[in-house]
Design an enzyme around this catalytic site. Sequence first.
Site, PDB file in Angstrom:
ATOM      1  CD  GLU A   1      12.832  48.322 -16.529  1.00 41.15           C
ATOM      2  OE1 GLU A   1      13.793  48.884 -17.090  1.00 41.15           O
ATOM      3  OE2 GLU A   1      11.664  48.497 -16.860  1.00 41.15           O
TER       4      GLU A   1
ATOM      5  CB  CYS B   1      40.513  42.391 -40.136  1.00 44.57           C
ATOM      6  SG  CYS B   1      41.026  40.728 -40.536  1.00 44.57           S
TER       7      CYS B   1
ATOM      8  CE1 TYR C   1      22.828  44.747 -21.540  1.00 45.84           C
ATOM      9  CE2 TYR C   1      24.070  44.811 -19.489  1.00 45.84           C
ATOM     10  CZ  TYR C   1      22.902  45.017 -20.179  1.00 45.84           C
ATOM     11  OH  TYR C   1      21.796  45.490 -19.520  1.00 45.84           O
TER      12      TYR C   1
HETATM   13  C1  LIG Z   1      15.224  50.158 -20.032  1.00 47.29           C
HETATM   14  C2  LIG Z   1      16.313  49.333 -19.455  1.00 47.29           C
HETATM   15  N1  LIG Z   1      16.077  48.663 -18.325  1.00 47.29           N
HETATM   16  C3  LIG Z   1      17.024  47.866 -17.757  1.00 47.29           C
HETATM   17  C4  LIG Z   1      18.278  47.742 -18.317  1.00 47.29           C
HETATM   18  C5  LIG Z   1      19.287  46.850 -17.643  1.00 47.29           C
HETATM   19  O1  LIG Z   1      20.357  47.572 -17.177  1.00 47.29           O
HETATM   20  P1  LIG Z   1      21.455  46.888 -16.241  1.00 47.29           P
HETATM   21  O2  LIG Z   1      21.943  45.677 -16.941  1.00 47.29           O
HETATM   22  O3  LIG Z   1      22.499  47.945 -16.116  1.00 47.29           O
HETATM   23  O4  LIG Z   1      20.811  46.566 -14.943  1.00 47.29           O
HETATM   24  C6  LIG Z   1      18.580  48.440 -19.486  1.00 47.29           C
HETATM   25  C7  LIG Z   1      19.916  48.337 -20.074  1.00 47.29           C
HETATM   26  O5  LIG Z   1      20.327  49.008 -20.955  1.00 47.29           O
HETATM   27  C8  LIG Z   1      17.564  49.252 -20.080  1.00 47.29           C
HETATM   28  O6  LIG Z   1      17.790  49.922 -21.207  1.00 47.29           O
END
Ligand SMILES: Cc1ncc(COP(=O)(O)O)c(C=O)c1O
Length: 384
Positions: free
Chosen positions: A250, A317, A345
């Site tokens: 993921e 601020c 992000y």
């Molecule tokens: C459940 C889950 N999967 C995947 C990710 C993606 O993480 P990264 O961007 O560090 O690969 C996150 C990020 O918080 C997550 O909470």
Amino acid sequence: MRIAGIDVSEVVEEFGTPTYLLDMDRVRENFLRLDKALNCPHTIAYAYKANHEPELVRMLSSLGSGATVPSGYGVMLARWAGVPPEKVVLVGPSPSRGDLAEAADYGVTVSLESESEARALRDVGGTSVMVRVNPGLGAGAHPSLVTAGPGTKFGLPPERALSLLRSLKGEMNTRGFHTHVGSQIMSVEPFISALEVLRSLVEQFGGVEVLDLGGGLGIPYGGSGEFPLGEYAEIVCGASKELGVHIFVESGRYIVGDAGYLIARVNYVKEVGGRKWILLDAGMNDLLRPALYGAKHRILVDSEGPEEKVLIAGPVCESADFFGEYDLPRVREGDLVVIADVGAYGFSMASRYNLRPLPAVVALEGGGYRLLRERENFGRAIFG
Ligand SMILES: Cc1ncc(COP(=O)(O)O)c(C=O)c1O
């Protein structure tokens, strides 16, 4: 200054500042590098929370990407982008009935984080599940990026995860186990430790179709050293072969992180108490990571000459609206400043705090550029 062959001042003349740039070619390269490295049955279920720009997720879908989504809107976006339901995972510590109903409607897999969530999913007719395991070890570049330590809210301890999946066998499509140990990880050790826990669960369960190892693959952020992709792939694919499982990864940051830039203009330069402040027109509402995690991003400027110490901050601020201390050649009022590696992000965490409109987003692709998202018209947002 040029980024991906494009003159940044040309983009800014057309769209103003602050503006995010997203290098689509770089995203494609990152995705394909990861995809190629994983030489075993796998799905890269790109984490939409990192950057959910619709054109971006549609492009990734066309490359074969799946989706990891944190909400019902995420399911809708994946569906719109053409991601097949079996490649979509809805996961989060507290999905609403609406989120679960959206997942059930498209037939996507929900990674369950509690027994109550299983009941809620049953109520809305969901049938495809994994269980999120909290292996009791956490990793990540900052305490807030650790998502699997003993004191966190995520997932279930291994034994409870096993009983939950067992209890659903026969009733639902119990696809397998899931974990996500943290974010911005730069070594393979946390993945090895997590895999040890998952391996034992798979064996006790009597085999599963899928092991979802979450995201977490880090990027250098200007520091030395790349994520050890080859080693990671070897470990992951070793487990795939040994256990006969299809792997889900993921990844979010690894795919989009270094493809994003935030272009800001210097509003003011002022010296106070012998320290020089560079005050930008972009702030923590546009890019939250420095305030939230103490993250330090690469800063690119056009000026040349001897470097001096400066403090870079934004217009909000809050003392936390601070990007950090840098050594830079002299920067003047009106100059452009580029904050690099903000593809993950960045915009996805942007807010309207301090009555500031959401920034514009521009795609860079094939030597050209185009607007993906207009700067928000705040007057319209407030007054209609
Ligand atoms: C459940 C889950 N999967 C995947 C990710 C993606 O993480 P990264 O961007 O560090 O690969 C996150 C990020 O918080 C997550 O909470």
